[in-house]
Design an enzyme around this catalytic site. Structure first.
Site, short mmCIF file in Angstrom:
data_model
loop_
_atom_site.label_atom_id
_atom_site.label_comp_id
_atom_site.label_asym_id
_atom_site.label_seq_id
_atom_site.Cartn_x
_atom_site.Cartn_y
_atom_site.Cartn_z
N HIS A 207 -4.83 -2.11 -7.80
CA HIS A 207 -5.58 -2.39 -6.58
C HIS A 207 -4.68 -3.18 -5.65
O HIS A 207 -3.94 -4.05 -6.10
CB HIS A 207 -6.82 -3.24 -6.90
CG HIS A 207 -7.34 -3.92 -5.66
ND1 HIS A 207 -8.13 -3.28 -4.74
CD2 HIS A 207 -7.13 -5.17 -5.17
CE1 HIS A 207 -8.39 -4.10 -3.73
NE2 HIS A 207 -7.79 -5.26 -3.97
N ARG B 208 0.84 -1.22 0.00
CA ARG B 208 0.00 0.00 0.00
C ARG B 208 0.87 1.25 0.00
O ARG B 208 0.54 2.25 -0.63
CB ARG B 208 -0.96 0.01 1.18
CG ARG B 208 -1.96 -1.08 1.04
CD ARG B 208 -3.38 -0.87 1.34
NE ARG B 208 -4.10 0.33 1.26
CZ ARG B 208 -5.13 0.51 0.44
NH1 ARG B 208 -5.46 -0.42 -0.44
NH2 ARG B 208 -5.84 1.60 0.49
P1 ATP Z 1 -8.13 -0.25 -4.21
O1 ATP Z 1 -9.16 -0.89 -3.29
O2 ATP Z 1 -8.53 -0.26 -5.66
O3 ATP Z 1 -6.71 -0.70 -3.97
P2 ATP Z 1 -8.16 1.91 -2.47
O4 ATP Z 1 -8.30 0.89 -1.39
O5 ATP Z 1 -7.01 2.84 -2.38
O6 ATP Z 1 -8.09 1.27 -3.86
P3 ATP Z 1 -11.00 2.34 -2.23
O7 ATP Z 1 -11.50 3.38 -1.30
O8 ATP Z 1 -11.09 0.91 -1.84
O9 ATP Z 1 -9.51 2.73 -2.61
O10 ATP Z 1 -11.75 2.59 -3.60
C1 ATP Z 1 -11.76 1.62 -4.59
C2 ATP Z 1 -11.52 2.27 -5.95
O11 ATP Z 1 -12.63 3.09 -6.29
C3 ATP Z 1 -10.34 3.22 -6.01
O12 ATP Z 1 -9.12 2.53 -6.19
C4 ATP Z 1 -10.69 4.10 -7.19
O13 ATP Z 1 -10.41 3.45 -8.44
C5 ATP Z 1 -12.19 4.20 -7.06
N1 ATP Z 1 -12.63 5.39 -6.34
C6 ATP Z 1 -12.46 5.64 -5.03
N2 ATP Z 1 -13.00 6.80 -4.68
C7 ATP Z 1 -13.54 7.33 -5.80
C8 ATP Z 1 -14.25 8.53 -6.12
N3 ATP Z 1 -14.51 9.45 -5.20
N4 ATP Z 1 -14.65 8.73 -7.38
C9 ATP Z 1 -14.40 7.81 -8.33
N5 ATP Z 1 -13.74 6.66 -8.10
C10 ATP Z 1 -13.31 6.43 -6.86
MG MG Z 2 -9.78 -0.65 -1.40
#
Ligand code: ATP
Ligand code: MG
Length: 194
Positions: A163, A123
């Site tokens: 991801h 991460r």
């Molecule tokens: P991932 O789970 O993909 O590793 P992350 O844990 O950093 O990413 P999450 O909060 O789990 O982020 O969100 C999942 C995914 O949704 C993000 O990786 C991004 O592609 C998308 N995403 C998150 N927030 C937004 C938003 N506000 N608008 C559009 N897409 C978003």
């Molecule tokens: Mg995530």
């Protein structure tokens, strides 16, 4: 108790990572940090596979909406104009739909990454979720700049290259979901395992 060096995390190179030609670069950064790839495959996901990958509970979906709301508030953008509401619980599901479309838009590369504190270290190497905030030197910070301010106006998810699992529990769940009981490939890395 497993050896701490056997902690595993789940990583997927997303459509933009594959289409930007970053498969090798992403793997290189993990290997450079003494992490070990123990399973690896390119594939085209089905709708259901992606739908079951991302949590469906209200808390997680609302958190997705929260990221949009805070970006919109920070830059003075109009939530009502783009979403018809300011309610995070209603914005979240819309973003989850965009996320599924994005994740199905090209082949993905899935892998299991193993090593000491692999969940946290991957991460850290990935950088913050929203690429415009991700530190220079991270994968997202070096190769992307997207944000909800642009993505949501274009009615799509934020593109952020990879991801990676957020916790060891999420990693176990995702490894099972994507690799089932398929064997991983273990081997000794020079300088790491011996
Ligand atoms: P991932 O789970 O993909 O590793 P992350 O844990 O950093 O990413 P999450 O909060 O789990 O982020 O969100 C999942 C995914 O949704 C993000 O990786 C991004 O592609 C998308 N995403 C998150 N927030 C937004 C938003 N506000 N608008 C559009 N897409 C978003
Ligand atoms: Mg995530």
């Amino acid at each position: 108790m497993k050896n701490p060096k056997e902690e595993q995390t789940y990583v997927m190179i997303k459509p933009d990572g594959v289409r930007k030609g970053l498969v090798g670069e992403v793997i290189r950064r993990f290997e450079q940090r003494d992490l070990k790839i123990v399973a690896l495959e390119m594939f085209q996901p089905t709708h259901d596979q992606i739908d079951n990958h991302y949590p469906k509970n209200e808390e997680w979906v609302t958190r997705l909406g929260e990221k949009t709301v805070s970006t919109y508030e920070k830059y003075g953008y109009d939530l009502i104009a783009d979403f018809g509401t300011t309610d995070r619980a209603k914005i979240g599901p819309e973003i989850r739909k965009w996320l599924l479309d994005y994740m199905k838009s090209a082949p993905l590369v899935k892998m299991i990454v193993q090593g000491l504190h692999s969940v946290d270290v991957v991460r850290k190497l990935a950088g913050e979720t929203l690429p415009y905030k991700a530190a220079v030197g991270t994968i997202r910070g070096d190769f992307s700049i997207d944000s909800p301010a642009l993505a949501n106006k274009e009615k799509r998810a934020v593109m952020n290259i990879i991801h990676c699992s957020e916790t060891p529990e999420e990693a176990n769940h995702e490894i099972k979901h994507w690799f089932g009981d398929n064997t991983t490939y273990d081997y000794k890395r020079f300088g790491v395992d011996e």
